[in-house]
Design a protein around this motif. Structure first.
Motif, mmCIF file in Angstrom:
data_model
loop_
_atom_site.group_PDB
_atom_site.id
_atom_site.type_symbol
_atom_site.label_atom_id
_atom_site.label_comp_id
_atom_site.label_asym_id
_atom_site.label_seq_id
_atom_site.Cartn_x
_atom_site.Cartn_y
_atom_site.Cartn_z
ATOM 1 N N VAL A 111 0.839 -1.204 0.000
ATOM 2 C CA VAL A 111 0.000 0.000 0.000
ATOM 3 C C VAL A 111 0.868 1.246 0.000
ATOM 4 C CG1 VAL A 111 -1.991 -1.053 1.122
ATOM 5 C CG2 VAL A 111 -0.165 -0.073 2.531
ATOM 6 N N ASP A 112 0.306 2.333 -0.490
ATOM 7 C CA ASP A 112 0.976 3.627 -0.491
ATOM 8 C C ASP A 112 0.854 4.222 0.910
ATOM 9 O OD1 ASP A 112 1.867 6.206 -0.817
ATOM 10 O OD2 ASP A 112 0.588 6.675 -2.536
ATOM 11 N N ALA A 115 -0.913 7.560 1.542
ATOM 12 C CA ALA A 115 -2.306 7.705 1.106
ATOM 13 C C ALA A 115 -3.300 7.208 2.139
ATOM 14 C CB ALA A 115 -2.506 6.945 -0.206
ATOM 15 N N SER A 116 -4.541 7.645 1.950
ATOM 16 C CA SER A 116 -5.655 7.125 2.729
ATOM 17 C C SER A 116 -6.422 6.141 1.857
ATOM 18 C CB SER A 116 -6.586 8.253 3.182
ATOM 19 O OG SER A 116 -5.967 9.071 4.140
ATOM 20 N N TYR A 117 -6.990 5.143 2.484
ATOM 21 C CA TYR A 117 -7.765 4.131 1.767
ATOM 22 C C TYR A 117 -9.168 4.075 2.377
ATOM 23 C CZ TYR A 117 -3.519 2.394 -0.498
ATOM 24 O OH TYR A 117 -2.380 2.282 -1.263
ATOM 25 N N THR A 131 -12.619 4.983 6.591
ATOM 26 C CA THR A 131 -11.418 5.639 6.084
ATOM 27 C C THR A 131 -10.213 5.117 6.853
ATOM 28 O OG1 THR A 131 -12.635 7.645 5.506
ATOM 29 C CG2 THR A 131 -10.252 7.837 5.709
ATOM 30 N N ASN A 142 -2.752 -2.707 4.728
ATOM 31 C CA ASN A 142 -2.325 -3.575 3.635
ATOM 32 C C ASN A 142 -3.018 -4.930 3.701
ATOM 33 O OD1 ASN A 142 -0.149 -4.081 1.408
ATOM 34 N ND2 ASN A 142 0.052 -5.836 2.756
ATOM 35 N N SER A 145 -6.624 -4.629 2.609
ATOM 36 C CA SER A 145 -6.691 -4.484 1.157
ATOM 37 C C SER A 145 -6.497 -5.837 0.475
ATOM 38 C CB SER A 145 -5.604 -3.504 0.689
ATOM 39 O OG SER A 145 -5.619 -3.364 -0.716
ATOM 40 N N LYS A 286 -8.056 3.339 -2.811
ATOM 41 C CA LYS A 286 -7.520 4.635 -2.387
ATOM 42 C C LYS A 286 -8.652 5.653 -2.294
ATOM 43 C CE LYS A 286 -2.643 4.854 -3.696
ATOM 44 N NZ LYS A 286 -1.630 5.595 -4.486
ATOM 45 N N SER A 287 -8.576 6.485 -1.276
ATOM 46 C CA SER A 287 -9.595 7.520 -1.091
ATOM 47 C C SER A 287 -9.389 8.644 -2.105
ATOM 48 C CB SER A 287 -9.549 8.089 0.322
ATOM 49 O OG SER A 287 -9.727 7.059 1.264
#
Length: 287
Positions: A111-112, A115-117, A131, A142, A145, A286-287
């Motif tokens: 995951v980045d 970033a927010s997911y 969120t 991660n 996801s 990703k948000s």
């Protein structure tokens, strides 16, 4: 004039009343302590926590004869019989079962972290969006996801509702018993988050269940796939990875589930929600 015998009896009675008051105070404190312990241990994974919970809830009062009634193991939450607000939706998906999946090790973190997911839980009681901050809990985000991408959470039921001491809905176990997991464990993360100040998990917090026992201080880094959603501010020590926040619409769904109450506890101390909460599908992006 009060005779010596009358005075002696009066003093004896006062002593007896003081003893009774001390015992009643001790019983009250014991009941309060046990309810809190039960509520805290309600968020452990049953696979490693059920035995610990049973031991922690055993009464060990000094005067066992007088306190026999108060030493009985209390349930993790008060129970109530209420209509199932999600029965119609649950009936429509009845028969669909979760996939049986397991992995030997945690997936590589891809995951980045900047970033927010958003994790969307499409449930029989309504949609709940969460969120997630990958920077604060990269391993946890991660994993969610990864698991959501595999369909791991699809058709899983939320197996536990706690509505005393702490206020949480627990989900994420394909077995629906509180004993299931993905086969790997996750490290604890984000336990010093400012939102947990004062030993409280705010309403809307989403955090990981685990096998940590606060009494023995064993069971760190044992998160798997089970998680809990806090629908009302809860007194909890910062032992459970906070990784997400429920949106406003999702909070209304959680409240609807909570208002329906919980069933009596089973042999694993689970108090299942009266509402038939099933995650039809979980997605992460990703948000």
């Amino acid at each position: 004039m009060v005779s010596n015998e009358q005075r002696r009896r009066q003093l004896a009675r006062e002593k007896y009343l003081r003893q009774q008051q001390r015992r009643e105070t001790a019983r009250h404190k014991s009941r309060q302590r046990n309810v809190v312990i039960a509520a805290v241990l309600a968020v452990v994974l049953a696979g490693g926590g059920a035995v610990a919970a049973t031991g922690a809830l055993s009464g060990k009062d000094k005067d066992k004869k007088d306190d026999a009634a108060s030493s009985a193991t209390p349930s993790a939450a008060p129970t109530s019989k209420a209509p199932d607000p999600c029965a119609k939706e649950a009936k429509a998906v009845a028969g669909k079962k979760p996939k049986k999946m397991s992995w030997k090790k945690e997936p590589a973190v891809t995951v980045d972290k900047s970033a927010s997911y958003t994790m969307k839980l499409e449930t029989t009681c309504g949609d709940i969006s969460v969120t997630m901050d990958a920077g604060k809990a990269p391993h946890t985000v991660n994993s969610f996801s990864f698991l959501a991408g595999k369909g791991y959470f699809d058709h899983t039921k939320c197996h536990r509702l706690v509505n005393q001491g702490i206020y949480v809905l627990q989900c994420g176990d394909p077995q629906g018993t509180g004993a299931g997991g993905p086969g790997y464990t996750l490290p604890d993360e984000n336990l010093k988050d400012a939102s947990l100040k004062g030993g409280k998990y705010p309403a809307g917090t989403v955090a990981m269940a685990n096998q940590y026992n606060p009494q023995t201080k064993k069971g760190r880094n044992t998160g798997g796939s089970q998680f809990f959603l806090v629908y009302k501010k809860s007194d909890l020590p910062p032992n459970y990875t906070p990784f997400g926040t429920v949106d406003k619409a999702g909070m209304k769904v959680l409240q609807k589930i909570a208002n329906a109450g919980a069933a009596p506890p089973d042999q694993t101390m689970n108090t299942a929600p009266n509402a038939s909460v099933v995650i039809n599908k979980a997605t992460v992006g990703k948000s």
